[in-house]
Motif scaffolding. Structure first.
Motif, PDB file in Angstrom:
ATOM      1  N   GLU A 161       0.392  -1.521  -0.178  1.00  0.00           N
ATOM      2  CA  GLU A 161       0.187   0.012   0.160  1.00  0.00           C
ATOM      3  C   GLU A 161       1.251   1.518  -0.143  1.00  0.00           C
ATOM      4  O   GLU A 161       0.060   2.415  -0.056  1.00  0.00           O
ATOM      5  N   GLY A 162       2.385   0.800  -0.168  1.00  0.00           N
ATOM      6  CA  GLY A 162       2.991   2.335   0.064  1.00  0.00           C
ATOM      7  C   GLY A 162       3.028   2.957   1.265  1.00  0.00           C
ATOM      8  O   GLY A 162       3.656   4.221   0.886  1.00  0.00           O
ATOM      9  N   LYS A 163       3.456   2.239   2.461  1.00  0.00           N
ATOM     10  CA  LYS A 163       3.167   3.521   3.339  1.00  0.00           C
ATOM     11  C   LYS A 163       4.068   3.161   4.373  1.00  0.00           C
ATOM     12  O   LYS A 163       4.533   3.811   5.235  1.00  0.00           O
ATOM     13  N   ASP A 188       6.750   4.526   2.728  1.00  0.00           N
ATOM     14  CA  ASP A 188       7.935   6.071   2.130  1.00  0.00           C
ATOM     15  C   ASP A 188       8.460   6.969   3.111  1.00  0.00           C
ATOM     16  O   ASP A 188       9.739   7.032   3.348  1.00  0.00           O
ATOM     17  N   HIS A 189       7.823   6.837   4.430  1.00  0.00           N
ATOM     18  CA  HIS A 189       7.842   7.390   5.934  1.00  0.00           C
ATOM     19  C   HIS A 189       9.203   7.073   6.067  1.00  0.00           C
ATOM     20  O   HIS A 189      10.304   6.857   6.856  1.00  0.00           O
ATOM     21  N   LEU A 217      11.757   4.717   4.747  1.00  0.00           N
ATOM     22  CA  LEU A 217      13.267   4.884   3.881  1.00  0.00           C
ATOM     23  C   LEU A 217      13.607   6.336   3.330  1.00  0.00           C
ATOM     24  O   LEU A 217      14.667   6.275   3.357  1.00  0.00           O
ATOM     25  N   THR A 218      12.393   7.287   4.221  1.00  0.00           N
ATOM     26  CA  THR A 218      12.986   8.415   4.323  1.00  0.00           C
ATOM     27  C   THR A 218      14.402   8.722   5.284  1.00  0.00           C
ATOM     28  O   THR A 218      14.827   9.383   5.283  1.00  0.00           O
ATOM     29  N   LYS A 219      13.651   7.653   5.850  1.00  0.00           N
ATOM     30  CA  LYS A 219      15.098   7.918   7.268  1.00  0.00           C
ATOM     31  C   LYS A 219      16.348   7.366   7.068  1.00  0.00           C
ATOM     32  O   LYS A 219      16.159   6.800   6.425  1.00  0.00           O
ATOM     33  N   THR A 255      14.671  -2.056  -3.085  1.00  0.00           N
ATOM     34  CA  THR A 255      14.868  -0.516  -3.156  1.00  0.00           C
ATOM     35  C   THR A 255      14.549  -0.161  -4.797  1.00  0.00           C
ATOM     36  O   THR A 255      13.907   0.920  -5.171  1.00  0.00           O
ATOM     37  N   LEU A 256      14.860  -0.766  -5.283  1.00  0.00           N
ATOM     38  CA  LEU A 256      14.915  -0.921  -7.184  1.00  0.00           C
ATOM     39  C   LEU A 256      13.662  -1.306  -7.502  1.00  0.00           C
ATOM     40  O   LEU A 256      12.854   0.133  -8.575  1.00  0.00           O
ATOM     41  N   TYR A 289      10.368  -0.539  -5.669  1.00  0.00           N
ATOM     42  CA  TYR A 289       9.960  -0.079  -5.123  1.00  0.00           C
ATOM     43  C   TYR A 289       8.939   1.014  -5.689  1.00  0.00           C
ATOM     44  O   TYR A 289      10.083   2.173  -6.402  1.00  0.00           O
ATOM     45  N   THR A 290       7.556   0.838  -5.563  1.00  0.00           N
ATOM     46  CA  THR A 290       6.948   2.207  -6.549  1.00  0.00           C
ATOM     47  C   THR A 290       6.076   3.177  -5.584  1.00  0.00           C
ATOM     48  O   THR A 290       5.334   3.791  -5.948  1.00  0.00           O
ATOM     49  N   SER A 291       6.218   2.558  -4.410  1.00  0.00           N
ATOM     50  CA  SER A 291       5.823   3.260  -3.885  1.00  0.00           C
ATOM     51  C   SER A 291       3.956   4.094  -4.130  1.00  0.00           C
ATOM     52  O   SER A 291       4.310   5.507  -4.420  1.00  0.00           O
ATOM     53  N   ALA A 292       2.944   2.980  -4.192  1.00  0.00           N
ATOM     54  CA  ALA A 292       1.724   3.498  -4.430  1.00  0.00           C
ATOM     55  C   ALA A 292       1.035   4.610  -3.432  1.00  0.00           C
ATOM     56  O   ALA A 292       1.506   4.168  -2.537  1.00  0.00           O
ATOM     57  N   GLY A 293       0.109   5.262  -4.211  1.00  0.00           N
ATOM     58  CA  GLY A 293      -0.707   6.619  -3.171  1.00  0.00           C
ATOM     59  C   GLY A 293       0.051   7.695  -2.900  1.00  0.00           C
ATOM     60  O   GLY A 293       0.910   7.696  -3.889  1.00  0.00           O
TER      61      GLY A 293
END
Ligand SMILES: Nc1ncnc2c1ncn2[C@@H]1O[C@H](COP(=O)(O)OP(=O)(O)OP(=O)(O)O)[C@@H](O)[C@H]1O
Ligand SMILES: [Mg+2]
Lengths: 330, 264
Positions: free
Chosen positions: B86-88, B90-91, B93-95, B257-258, B260-264
């Motif tokens: 569900e692309g949840k 993201d946060h 992954l930016t850490k 990581t390559l 990942y589509t980060s849905a939503g």
């Protein structure tokens, strides 16, 4: 001129999506025959952003704004093109890089739903290794700017959307990021709260000299915060420059609002410009930009007017013009 | 280091918030144990010993298995996989802490609470049984203790790796949650969690002896019951297997990581 903080060269991001025919038959067919399709979410975009700028990133739904921000944050691996943020390749996901930027998405929260926001603040403090005194200082500034002192100890799921967004912003800013990607931070908020957040973003930009990219569908945000705007459509950049320039170039008309003293026919008004609205005693006319004052004068001599006003069209209307003209030339 | 302990302790706090869920897990685990104990009691009805086990020793076996399960078993693959799809994430992954490490620290925090919950309960059950049946004596020597702690760590890392691999595969496949059942079945059968090695058909026993999953349940219990002791070859095998799991996760994570589509 200073080095750009963010630079993109010919960035492309294509998604492979699979198309399924509706219904059970389609599902069965897709077992052996999957129809893939390429979505060009970002299709050859280049731009540079310099230290301290707040740039508005404008485009209709599905234009590719969020995708671009995700590439800049290192979430998505680009299909092709060069990207540099603070001298890093975002998708290397180096800790030094990640400690210097923040991504805030109006649609996705990072706060822990079942705990008070303060717990998430402490988590970020630990993850970003913010020293105690600096943490306390930054937190104090942010809590005062956003006026949230009395809600940070309440479970996040019990907060209103606006209160939650304020806390989201604080969580994202505790490590004092130099670069900020804000994806629709004001979505769903009322005008008062929008204004609060806008003022806050402006203050943050001034206080921390941060570089900010902001997407929003509320033109008020862009107009108030951004000198520069980048407009994208279907993954392509269609404008990059001062916001004022868009207005000058695409706002061909001004709006004349009249209040009449005596009834007149609509056809009489149509001689002066396009009648947008007519509901006696009020009328709204679109007139060519350069001749607005002159036409107003003529109207005053022709009719008995209680009031006349010359207004700029809203920025939304101008952007609409821009997209329409883009469609015509495409 | 401080940021790691902070992460662990915050997930501990979060586990406290979600205690209801963990209590359900604890109840299910104990239910599972009760059923197993009932089955084995009926197997032993009228016989004093089978395959070198007295009834008390078999009961002890499963009570110990429950303790090990409480300490090592992972249950995060379903919801973590859903988050990926569900692309949840993201946060996360930016850490500036790699996502798999965040998952590990979170699991340790979460688990600490669960262990505090399940271990005392199981020990109480153990005590209750020890009044009725003569469970085997527990000898605690430094060597046994050392081997137990080591094997608990190994068991945990195997459990964690399997769950993590399921999560990583969910970057590609939608049904990665189903792997949880696969994990559960293979571990239940091949580790000695459900059946002590001695009771398995011969072919299965040799298979289990070849595979490393026995180090999760069968071997540590045998160590406690003083039926076996770890040798150098065991340690080498364990080390090699853990290294393999680690390399696999690293590789999958890099590819993910390559992807990942980060849905939503
Ligand atoms: N994970 C994904 N997988 C497949 N396609 C995607 C994915 N994310 C975005 N897209 C597609 O890429 C295009 C751009 O989407 P994006 O989210 O970047 O638009 P946007 O400008 O942010 O729109 P909005 O204003 O609605 O937020 C859309 O056509 C969308 O369907
Ligand atoms: Mg978007």
């Amino acid at each position: 001129m200073a080095q750009p903080v963010i630079s993109l060269h010919h960035l492309k991001k294509y998604f492979k999506v699979y198309r399924k025919k509706p219904g059970l038959l389609g599902s069965i067919q897709s077992l052996w025959d999957r129809q893939y399709e390429e979505v060009k979410a970002v299709d050859d975009i280049s731009f540079e952003i310099y230290p301290g700028e707040i740039v508005g990133f404008i485009g209709q739904n599905g234009a590719g704004k969020t995708t671009t921000l995700k590439v800049l944050s290192g979430l998505l691996y680009p299909t092709s093109g060069d990207v540099s943020v603070l001298g890093f390749n975002p998708w290397d996901r180096k800790a030094e890089f990640q400690k210097q930027f923040a991504l805030v998405m109006g649609q996705k929260n990072q706060l822990w739903w079942d705990l008070p926001a303060m717990e998430s603040f402490l988590l970020n403090k630990a993850i970003y290794e913010v020293p105690d005194d600096k943490f306390q200082k930054t937190l104090d500034i942010l809590m005062d700017l956003l006026d949230v002192r009395d809600i940070v100890n309440i479970q996040v799921r019990k907060l209103s959307l606006g209160q939650r967004m304020k806390c989201e912003l604080i969580a994202a800013l505790l490590h004092s990021p130099k670069v900020l990607f804000l994806d629709e931070p004001t979505i769903g908020l009322d005008v008062v709260m929008q204004k609060v957040l806008r003022d806050f973003i402006k203050a943050y930009n001034e206080e921390f000299k941060a570089t900010i990219i902001l997407t929003s569908h509320y033109m008020g945000d862009v107009k108030e915060l951004c000198k520069r705007a980048i407009v994208i459509d279907h993954g392509k950049k269609i404008f990059d420059g001062e916001l004022q320039e868009i207005i000058d170039r695409f706002a061909r008309n001004k709006i004349l609002s009249l209040t009449l003293n005596d009834p007149v026919k609509q056809s009489q008004l149509e001689k002066f410009g396009t009648v947008k609205e007519f509901d006696y005693p009020k009328a709204t006319l679109l007139v060519p930009r350069g001749r607005a004052a002159k036409i107003a004068g003529e109207l005053l001599t022709r009719f008995s007017l209680a009031d006349v006003n010359i207004e700029e069209p809203t920025i939304d209307a101008i952007i609409r013009e821009l997209f329409l003209s883009e469609k015509k030339t495409a | 280091m401080r940021r790691y302990t902070a992460l662990v302790s915050l997930w501990f706090i979060k586990a406290l918030e979600y205690r209801a869920e963990l209590v359900i897990w604890a109840v299910l685990t104990l239910l599972n144990t009760t059923i197993l104990l009932a089955i084995w009691l009926s197997v032993f009805r009228g016989v004093s010993s089978l395959q070198g086990y007295q009834v008390g020793q078999v009961l002890q076996y499963f009570l110990l298995a429950t303790v090990i399960n409480g300490i090592t078993a992972s249950h995060f693959e379903s919801w973590r996989s859903r988050e990926v799809r569900e692309g949840k994430i993201d946060h996360y992954l930016t850490k500036p802490i790699p996502y798999p490490l965040q998952v590990l620290l979170a699991d340790i925090g979460n688990r600490s609470f669960y262990v505090l919950l399940i271990v005392p309960i199981t020990l109480l059950v153990y005590l209750a049984f020890s009044f009725h049946y003569s469970l085997g004596v527990l000898t605690v020597s430094p060597l046994i203790l050392f081997q137990c702690v080591l094997l608990l760590g190994v068991g945990y890392l195997i459990e964690f790796s399997f769950a993590m691999i399921a999560v990583l595969l969910s970057f590609w496949f939608e049904g990665a949650e189903g792997l949880e059942h696969f994990k559960w079945i293979s571990i239940s059968l091949l580790s000695g969690f459900m059946i002590p090695l001695e009771f398995m058909p011969l072919w299965m026993r040799s298979l289990v002896n070849l595979l490393p999953l026995k180090y999760m349940y069968a071997v540590p219990i045998q160590v406690v019951q003083q039926r076996t002791s770890l040798g150098i070859s065991d340690l080498l095998y364990i080390g090699g297997f853990l290294l393999l799991l680690f390399a696999l996760q690293r590789w999958l994570w890099h590819r993910a990581t390559l992807k990942y589509t980060s849905a939503g």
